[in-house]
Design a protein around this motif. Sequence first.
Motif, short mmCIF file in Angstrom:
data_model
loop_
_atom_site.label_atom_id
_atom_site.label_comp_id
_atom_site.label_asym_id
_atom_site.label_seq_id
_atom_site.Cartn_x
_atom_site.Cartn_y
_atom_site.Cartn_z
N THR A 17 0.85 -1.19 0.00
CA THR A 17 0.00 0.00 0.00
C THR A 17 0.89 1.23 0.00
N VAL A 18 0.66 2.12 -0.96
CA VAL A 18 1.44 3.35 -1.09
C VAL A 18 0.48 4.53 -1.14
N GLN A 19 0.80 5.56 -0.38
CA GLN A 19 0.02 6.80 -0.44
C GLN A 19 0.88 7.90 -1.05
N LEU A 20 0.32 8.54 -2.08
CA LEU A 20 1.01 9.61 -2.79
C LEU A 20 0.24 10.91 -2.65
N ASP A 21 0.95 12.03 -2.81
CA ASP A 21 0.28 13.32 -2.84
C ASP A 21 -0.59 13.41 -4.09
N SER A 22 -1.61 14.23 -4.03
CA SER A 22 -2.56 14.34 -5.13
C SER A 22 -1.88 14.72 -6.44
N GLU A 23 -0.87 15.59 -6.37
CA GLU A 23 -0.21 16.03 -7.61
C GLU A 23 0.62 14.93 -8.27
N ASP A 24 0.85 13.83 -7.56
CA ASP A 24 1.61 12.71 -8.10
C ASP A 24 0.73 11.60 -8.64
N ARG A 25 -0.53 11.91 -8.88
CA ARG A 25 -1.46 10.88 -9.36
C ARG A 25 -1.01 10.28 -10.70
N ARG A 26 -0.29 11.05 -11.51
CA ARG A 26 0.17 10.55 -12.80
C ARG A 26 1.07 9.33 -12.64
N LEU A 27 1.69 9.18 -11.47
CA LEU A 27 2.57 8.03 -11.23
C LEU A 27 1.78 6.74 -11.04
N ILE A 85 0.54 -2.25 -10.29
CA ILE A 85 -0.53 -1.50 -9.62
C ILE A 85 -1.87 -2.14 -10.00
N THR A 86 -2.60 -2.61 -8.99
CA THR A 86 -3.87 -3.28 -9.25
C THR A 86 -5.08 -2.42 -8.93
N GLU A 87 -4.88 -1.40 -8.11
CA GLU A 87 -6.02 -0.56 -7.72
C GLU A 87 -5.52 0.81 -7.33
N VAL A 88 -6.25 1.85 -7.72
CA VAL A 88 -5.93 3.23 -7.37
C VAL A 88 -7.19 3.90 -6.84
N ALA A 89 -7.08 4.56 -5.71
CA ALA A 89 -8.24 5.21 -5.12
C ALA A 89 -7.82 6.52 -4.45
N THR A 90 -8.76 7.43 -4.31
CA THR A 90 -8.53 8.67 -3.57
C THR A 90 -9.03 8.48 -2.15
N PRO A 95 -7.01 11.60 7.88
CA PRO A 95 -7.31 12.55 8.96
C PRO A 95 -6.06 13.29 9.42
N GLY A 96 -6.22 14.56 9.75
CA GLY A 96 -5.10 15.35 10.24
C GLY A 96 -4.74 14.99 11.68
N GLN A 97 -3.49 15.19 12.03
CA GLN A 97 -3.02 14.95 13.38
C GLN A 97 -3.09 16.25 14.18
N GLY A 98 -3.72 16.19 15.35
CA GLY A 98 -3.84 17.39 16.17
C GLY A 98 -4.68 18.45 15.48
N ASN A 99 -4.09 19.62 15.24
CA ASN A 99 -4.80 20.72 14.60
C ASN A 99 -4.64 20.73 13.08
N GLU A 100 -3.98 19.72 12.53
CA GLU A 100 -3.76 19.68 11.09
C GLU A 100 -5.05 19.36 10.34
N GLU A 101 -5.15 19.91 9.14
CA GLU A 101 -6.30 19.65 8.28
C GLU A 101 -6.18 18.27 7.64
N PRO A 102 -7.31 17.61 7.36
CA PRO A 102 -7.25 16.34 6.63
C PRO A 102 -6.60 16.55 5.26
N GLN A 103 -5.96 15.51 4.76
CA GLN A 103 -5.28 15.59 3.48
C GLN A 103 -5.88 14.60 2.48
N THR A 104 -5.94 15.01 1.24
CA THR A 104 -6.39 14.11 0.18
C THR A 104 -5.17 13.41 -0.41
N LYS A 105 -5.19 12.10 -0.42
CA LYS A 105 -4.07 11.31 -0.92
C LYS A 105 -4.55 10.36 -2.02
#
Length: 366
Positions: A226-236, A257-262, A266-276
């Motif tokens: 399982t690999v999580q990438l930043d949204s801008e790296d979706r082309r990979l 790669i068998t499956e790709v999903a967005t 959840p953010g840690q502490g006061n951090e905002e959630p991130q889309t990966k």
Amino acid sequence: MGTTTIDGEALETAPRRRRGRRAAWLTTATVLAGAVAAAGLGLLDRAPAGRPAAALPPATATIAEETLRDTREADGELGFGPAASVTNRMRGTVTWLPGGDDVITRGEPLYKVDDDPVVLMYGSTPAYRDLAVGAEGRDVASLERNLSKLGYDGFTVDDTYTWATARAVMAWQEDRGLPETGVVELGRVVFADGRVRVDTVDAEAGRPAAPGQKVLGYTGTAKVVTVQLDSEDRRLAKEGAKVTVTLPGGQEVRGKITEVATVIVPGQGNEEPQTKVEALVSLTGEKAADLDQAAVDVRFTAEERENVLTVPVAALVALREGGFGVEVVEGGATRYVPVETGLFSGGRVEITGDGLTEGMTVGMAK
């Protein structure tokens, strides 16, 4: 020689030396190379239009024919992939549960309520209603396909629940000690993509079973990364793309790669959630068979250019008339050749230009 007057006394002074064209070119080329290497593009407005035969570039490189790859590495986790939950729909008492890491296949019980099994079947459509004569849909097709695979016949595998389907269901119910109603009530069957591995057991035997209660979590049975990438790296992350996975100890295995999903992390502490972007990678070979969980490195190849001409990025010069070129060195003279740039990778760049061939010498900043 010149003169300078200080306190009324004339003093002779040496003439100021002027920097030659070679020094000026070296400064321009050095600045250009730094800009190109830093930006990956090399956008300068002007460059020398030509060079006298005696003023050769301070350093040279050779045009090479090779395969360039745009690669990126990311951290991954080797395991069995993300877990899904089994939610109870039956009323009664939980009387049996599987153990962690148990593998359950088609037709086998996931757990039991009042000693009646809740059965695993294969399918992509979740169970969401009672199935009886007259029902139509993909869930009906999944049920009939499973009954056929389990050895029941006398009906047509399609998306319509007929009396023939009901008779097959009654035979299946009899074999599992269930009331022979010909109706598959909601909650009696759980559909999953294939056989499953029990990841967590959340209920307890002897406790009441209530609708909506999480009973267990399960994963697939194959090792995946399982690999999580930043949204801008979706082309990979393209489904079906091949990757290289480095295991603990440095061993490399191939993966796909068998499956790709967005996913939302959840953010840690006061951090905002991130889309990966989450990618699942299946492995080939047996090198990972003995590893249950491990941190691994995954190398993605976003683009590959085979058998192209390349030069170091620092060999590019911005031409006065616009665009890029390379300075071809031929004996004691040089000439500028306009080029089109392609893929940048590993400090080199793909080029095409009139008359350029493998093995030619080009100038570059020292």
